[in-house]
Write a protein that holds these residues in place. Structure first.
Motif, mmCIF file in Angstrom:
data_model
loop_
_atom_site.group_PDB
_atom_site.id
_atom_site.type_symbol
_atom_site.label_atom_id
_atom_site.label_comp_id
_atom_site.label_asym_id
_atom_site.label_seq_id
_atom_site.Cartn_x
_atom_site.Cartn_y
_atom_site.Cartn_z
ATOM 1 N N GLY A 311 6.339 -16.588 43.032
ATOM 2 C CA GLY A 311 5.271 -15.734 43.544
ATOM 3 C C GLY A 311 5.023 -14.500 42.718
ATOM 4 O O GLY A 311 4.236 -13.635 43.111
ATOM 5 N N GLU A 312 5.645 -14.395 41.560
ATOM 6 C CA GLU A 312 5.498 -13.194 40.739
ATOM 7 C C GLU A 312 4.358 -13.292 39.726
ATOM 8 O O GLU A 312 4.088 -12.333 39.009
ATOM 9 N N VAL A 313 3.697 -14.454 39.659
ATOM 10 C CA VAL A 313 2.379 -14.529 39.039
ATOM 11 C C VAL A 313 1.474 -15.231 40.042
ATOM 12 O O VAL A 313 1.916 -16.076 40.818
ATOM 13 N N SER A 314 0.193 -14.858 40.041
ATOM 14 C CA SER A 314 -0.715 -15.374 41.064
ATOM 15 C C SER A 314 -2.142 -14.988 40.730
ATOM 16 O O SER A 314 -2.391 -14.280 39.755
ATOM 17 N N LEU A 315 -3.085 -15.460 41.562
ATOM 18 C CA LEU A 315 -4.464 -14.983 41.518
ATOM 19 C C LEU A 315 -4.711 -14.131 42.747
ATOM 20 O O LEU A 315 -4.246 -14.458 43.839
ATOM 21 N N SER A 316 -5.475 -13.052 42.566
ATOM 22 C CA SER A 316 -5.809 -12.197 43.706
ATOM 23 C C SER A 316 -6.928 -12.822 44.529
ATOM 24 O O SER A 316 -7.740 -13.597 44.030
ATOM 25 N N ASN A 317 -6.969 -12.462 45.814
ATOM 26 C CA ASN A 317 -7.982 -12.975 46.742
ATOM 27 C C ASN A 317 -8.795 -11.859 47.378
ATOM 28 O O ASN A 317 -9.352 -12.043 48.454
ATOM 29 N N SER A 318 -8.877 -10.714 46.722
ATOM 30 C CA SER A 318 -9.513 -9.556 47.349
ATOM 31 C C SER A 318 -11.018 -9.675 47.484
ATOM 32 O O SER A 318 -11.605 -9.196 48.451
ATOM 33 N N ASN A 319 -11.662 -10.292 46.492
ATOM 34 C CA ASN A 319 -13.113 -10.424 46.557
ATOM 35 C C ASN A 319 -13.474 -11.499 47.580
ATOM 36 O O ASN A 319 -13.119 -12.669 47.411
ATOM 37 N N PRO A 320 -14.190 -11.149 48.647
ATOM 38 C CA PRO A 320 -14.526 -12.135 49.684
ATOM 39 C C PRO A 320 -15.290 -13.343 49.147
ATOM 40 O O PRO A 320 -15.122 -14.463 49.658
#
Length: 349
Positions: A311-320
């Motif tokens: 889990g220390e690399v990932s894609l962000s999900n902030s943009n709806p």
């Protein structure tokens, strides 16, 4: 104190060479109250771009802040300057160790020679280096990440999002670390849609030329790719990536950020609607974990890797618009699962 090597199974975000403040220069001291402990803890020397890059260095600082708050000890962080030698970097780390800071971390693999030299002089101090796996010493932790894995997912996102079948990659400096970002991104794009063209470019051959610290260079490169019909541009370029994001916003195309969740960065707030996602690596967690291991009396040493599995690399999900796209999320989840279980082997060069 017994030292324990921890090599986390897995492979290891943007990117970078480190330049830090010389021993005679100023520091940005982040000192917490140490009345309960009376000692000193974590100290970090920033990568090129320094604190405020909204990316790599700020993530390291977040780890320092967490350690300072939790352990209640004094910390210190030093800013980069240009034109430093390995001897300058080593003297800085030696100075921090001599003052009693433990651990001492160099942010960026240009610190390799400096960390090695300082670690030899202070065998009872734990040293860390972010983004390097070559410093082999009993008191050094090499904090590395599988940036290519997060970049692969960024490639999936780009290939599923593009309307022009052309996407771009902007790397800060033409070095092996940034090759990992490019290789993963290109593979993710091609595995998702072979018809999509990837335009790749490095800003400079060396960090001294400003590849990681020049938003104007990033902006110019992105504008060139956009002129060639790229409608999604991924930057692994440190501070220069801000120029890429600015160009994407001005031309109403998508940008993909790096290292930190750049959609959430205050300095990039006016561009956030153009930031599709960010390929993140949790430098903050790695920095904090090393500090905690020292605090617990079991310092991490050796290669300490972070990847999709940990889990220390990932894609962000902030943009709806990204998070709510069910088809896109399904494609990314499928790719992630295949990488974690070994079905997809992501290239690193």
């Amino acid at each position: 104190m017994r030292r324990i090597s921890r090599i986390t199974v897995a492979g290891a975000a943007t990117a970078s060479l480190a330049l830090a403040l010389s021993a005679c220069g100023g520091t940005s001291s982040q000192n917490a109250s140490s009345e309960s402990k009376g000692d000193k803890g974590l100290a970090i020397a920033y990568d090129v771009g320094g604190k405020g890059d909204q990316s790599f260095n700020d993530a390291a600082y977040a780890g320092l802040e967490r350690a300072k708050k939790e352990f209640g000890y004094k910390t210190d962080d030093v800013e980069p300057t240009e034109g430093e030698t390995d001897a300058d970097k080593e003297q800085r780390l030696v100075s921090l160790a001599k003052q009693g800071y433990n651990p001492v971390i160099g942010v960026g693999y240009a610190y390799a020679a400096a960390v090695k030299g300082a670690a030899e002089k202070f065998p009872d101090t734990t040293f860390g280096i972010v983004d390097d796996a070559t410093v082999k010493a009993d008191n050094v932790a090499d904090l590395v990440f599988s940036e290519e894995q997060a970049s692969y997912l960024a490639g999936v996102a780009a290939a599923k999002t593009t309307k022009t079948n052309t996407v771009g990659f902007v790397g800060g400096v033409d070095i092996p670390l940034i090759h990992k970002f490019r290789a993963g991104f290109e593979q993710g794009v091609k595995d998702t849609n072979p018809k999509v063209k990837v335009i790749s470019q490095f800003l400079t051959q060396t960090a001294e030329e400003g590849g990681f610290s020049s938003p104007d260079k990033g902006k110019t490169a992105a504008e060139g790719q956009i002129e060639k019909k790229a409608d999604v541009v991924y930057a692994a370029a440190g501070l220069s990536g801000q120029g890429v994001i600015e160009a994407a916003a001005a031309n109403k195309v998508w940008a993909i950020g790096v290292d930190s969740d750049q959609y959430q960065q205050e300095a990039l707030a006016k561009y956030k609607d153009s930031i599709l996602t960010s390929a993140m690596k949790d430098v903050a967690k790695a920095v904090y974990n090393l500090a905690k291991s020292v605090e617990d009396g079991k310092p991490e040493t050796g290669i300490v890797r972070g990847d999709l599995k940990t889990g220390e690399v990932s894609l962000s999900n902030s943009n709806p618009k990204f998070a709510d796209d069910a088809e896109l999320q399904e494609a990314i989840a499928t790719a992630k699962e295949k990488i974690v279980n070994g079905e997809i082997k992501v290239k690193s060069s």
